[in-house]
Scaffold this motif. Structure first.
Motif, short mmCIF file in Angstrom:
data_model
loop_
_atom_site.label_atom_id
_atom_site.label_comp_id
_atom_site.label_asym_id
_atom_site.label_seq_id
_atom_site.Cartn_x
_atom_site.Cartn_y
_atom_site.Cartn_z
N THR A 101 -4.17 9.89 -1.73
CA THR A 101 -5.13 9.07 -2.46
C THR A 101 -4.96 9.22 -3.97
O THR A 101 -5.35 8.35 -4.74
N HIS A 102 -4.38 10.35 -4.41
CA HIS A 102 -4.14 10.60 -5.83
C HIS A 102 -2.65 10.45 -6.18
O HIS A 102 -2.17 11.07 -7.13
N SER A 103 -1.92 9.65 -5.44
CA SER A 103 -0.47 9.56 -5.63
C SER A 103 -0.08 9.16 -7.03
O SER A 103 0.91 9.66 -7.58
N GLU A 104 -0.83 8.25 -7.63
CA GLU A 104 -0.48 7.80 -8.97
C GLU A 104 -0.63 8.91 -10.00
O GLU A 104 -0.10 8.83 -11.11
N PHE A 126 3.47 3.94 -10.38
CA PHE A 126 3.43 3.95 -8.92
C PHE A 126 3.64 2.54 -8.36
O PHE A 126 4.38 2.34 -7.40
N ARG A 127 2.98 1.54 -8.98
CA ARG A 127 3.16 0.16 -8.53
C ARG A 127 4.60 -0.30 -8.73
O ARG A 127 5.13 -1.09 -7.94
N MET A 157 -7.29 4.94 0.46
CA MET A 157 -5.90 4.64 0.08
C MET A 157 -5.69 3.23 -0.45
O MET A 157 -4.59 2.89 -0.88
N GLU A 182 -6.35 1.41 -3.12
CA GLU A 182 -5.87 1.12 -4.47
C GLU A 182 -4.37 1.36 -4.60
O GLU A 182 -3.65 0.57 -5.21
N ASN A 183 -3.89 2.45 -4.02
CA ASN A 183 -2.47 2.79 -4.16
C ASN A 183 -1.58 2.11 -3.13
O ASN A 183 -0.46 1.71 -3.44
N PHE A 184 -2.07 2.01 -1.89
CA PHE A 184 -1.18 1.60 -0.80
C PHE A 184 -1.54 0.27 -0.15
O PHE A 184 -0.79 -0.20 0.70
N LEU A 230 -0.75 4.73 -12.57
CA LEU A 230 -0.77 3.68 -11.55
C LEU A 230 0.32 2.65 -11.78
O LEU A 230 0.93 2.16 -10.82
#
Length: 486
Positions: free
Chosen positions: A327-330, A340-341, A411, A413-415, A337
């Motif tokens: 959930t904090h990948s970025e 990450f995107r 998840m 927002e990131n995935f 972010l």
């Protein structure tokens, strides 16, 4: 013909659990997990498989299981836990991907370098859901540096009493000892794996090789037609990496219009939900989320069997994350972010639903050449693992770092909006204080938050439904629907 009252025998399924950070003992996570999803779910086993609990002979009966040697893990420290045939005529084998031994020996310098990288960034690059993590990390660093300074200078503090100097030295030593005792064993694992750097590449490769060896053997075993990949904490980052690597090798390729109608039809159902990889915003939710999950299951069904034209089957139907830092990948994996995107668009990371082959959206297919008789052949791109694998994320969001599981979170927002995010509220012996390790605990109490329909499930019920040993979407599958019991 099966005996009256018995379901016909079916191919087995494998459940692989990837443990989290810390000094884990082999099979500790696996034993507790199996108790939660199998042993105490009496509705999953026929009556003749109910036996007395060896740990509590006078108590409630449990479902029988055995611990057997297995060569797939390449370790004599680990075993496979296997079940008898369940009410659907299917056996389940549980495996643990154990990796804690590989990340042992992380130095203070490596941990310090990782923490420095984590903290050295612009305030705008710190996502809102990671600000608590950032502040706590910063305060911990200040405390450690202060303690080290005091410890180094305490001998020169002649202007204070001997007693005061001794107390200061003891307190400072305790802080430094805490880093060695707790910081290195737990966060040292994170520092050793999360980011690809020169100092971490070797250990990352060893962890992945062990996981890939196990999963490839299961994938090519004709005795299994389904694999469920469950992961906790840091293990979810490892499992996510393994999924992407495996999909690149096992994804559907050489698809021809006439020969592979069923597979192509299932892929087109996924295409209805694909994401764009341009600068446009992703939708907050899918118009037909349940339909997308059914489409994922159908594509898995089409891919799980191999044949002469497609010798590599895809058998991983489900990816379940518990208390996941993804959930904090970025913040943990990349710098922000936007970076990450960019990784999503470049297919370094995989989204759910998958991004389309072109930036403007559309299909996950691309043409990769022509077959033996000149017929066009198509393939699904390597960043589309969640076209055929459902992702369920279970988390416990509390009040900052005081309650709940601050490591976990949703998840979307990131995935992407194709992940099923389920929030639970867990309580252990310390109440709501740091519930990160309670997702499969039978001693804890927990309840689903904001249940979409009906009575909220217990945390064990949520976990059992996510693992889905009964295969609710399998055609002609008469899976029991009784509520989960402890």
């Amino acid at each position: 013909m099966p005996a009256p009252g018995k379901a016909s025998r079916k191919l087995s399924q494998a459940v692989v659990i990837v443990h989290g950070m810390g000094e884990q003992r082999p099979m500790d996570t696996l034993r507790g997990f199996v108790q939660a999803v199998w042993s105490y779910d009496r509705a999953r086993a026929p009556f003749y498989a109910h036996v007395a609990d060896p740990a509590n002979p006078g108590g409630e009966k449990i479902n029988r299981s055995w611990i057997t040697p297995d060569s797939r893990t390449n370790s004599h420290e680990l075993r496979r836990i296997t079940t008898p045939y369940d009410v659907d005529g299917r056996r389940t084998d549980f495996y643990e991907l154990y990796w804690a031994d590989i990340t042992q020996g992380t130095t203070r310098g490596r941990l310090a370098a990782w923490v420095t990288n984590l903290l050295w960034r612009k305030p705008a690059d710190i996502p809102r859901d990671a600000r608590g993590l950032y502040v706590v990390t910063l305060l911990a660093v200040i405390a450690v540096l202060g303690a080290a300074f005091v410890l180094a200078t305490s001998a020169m503090q002649g202007h204070i009493s001997w007693t005061t100097g001794m107390l200061v030295t003891i307190l400072a030593s305790f802080v430094v000892w805490s880093v060695d005792r707790f910081g290195l064993p737990y966060f040292g694992d994170v520092a050793a794996y999360v980011r690809a750097e020169a100092a971490t590449v070797e250990k990352r490769a060893l962890v992945r090789d062990r996981g890939l060896t196990l999963l490839r053997r299961l994938m090519m075993d004709d005795g299994y037609d389904r694999i469920v990949l469950v992961s906790h904490s840091l293990g979810s980052i490892i499992a996510y990496d393994l999924l992407q690597i495996l999909w690149a090798d096992f994804r559907p390729r050489k698809l021809e219009a006439a020969r592979d109608k069923a597979r192509l039809k299932a892929i087109r159902a996924i295409d209805k939900a694909t994401l764009k990889s341009d600068d446009s915003a992703w939708p907050d939710k899918l118009d037909d989320f349940a339909g997308f999950r059914r489409a994922q299951w159908e594509l898995y069904r089409q891919l799980r069997a191999s044949d002469a034209d497609h010798p590599l089957p895809w058998k991983i139907s489900d990816f379940v994350t518990l208390g996941s830092p993804l959930t904090h990948s970025e913040f943990l994996v990349t710098h922000n972010l936007a970076e990450f995107r960019r990784g999503i668009a470049e297919r370094l990371f995989s989204a759910c639903p998958p991004i389309a082959d072109t930036a403007a959206g559309g299909t996950v297919l691309y043409q990769e050449g022509r077959g033996r008789w000149g017929k066009p052949q198509r393939a699904v791109h390597h960043g589309a693992v969640f076209a055929a694998t459902r992702w369920t994320n279970i988390f416990d969001r509390g009040n900052g770092w005081l309650t709940g599981d601050p490591i976990s979170g949703p998840m979307a927002e990131n995935f992407g909006p194709g992940v099923e995010n389920i929030q639970v509220e867990l309580r252990g012996s310390l109440g709501r204080v740091f519930t990160h390790r309670l997702y499969w605990s039978l001693k804890a109490t927990g309840v689903e938050v904001a249940a979409t329909a009906g009575t909220p499930r217990s945390h064990i019920g949520v976990l059992r439904d996510a693992v889905d040993l009964g295969r609710k979407l399998e055609p002609s599958q008469a899976a029991p629907t009784t509520p989960a019991r402890r």
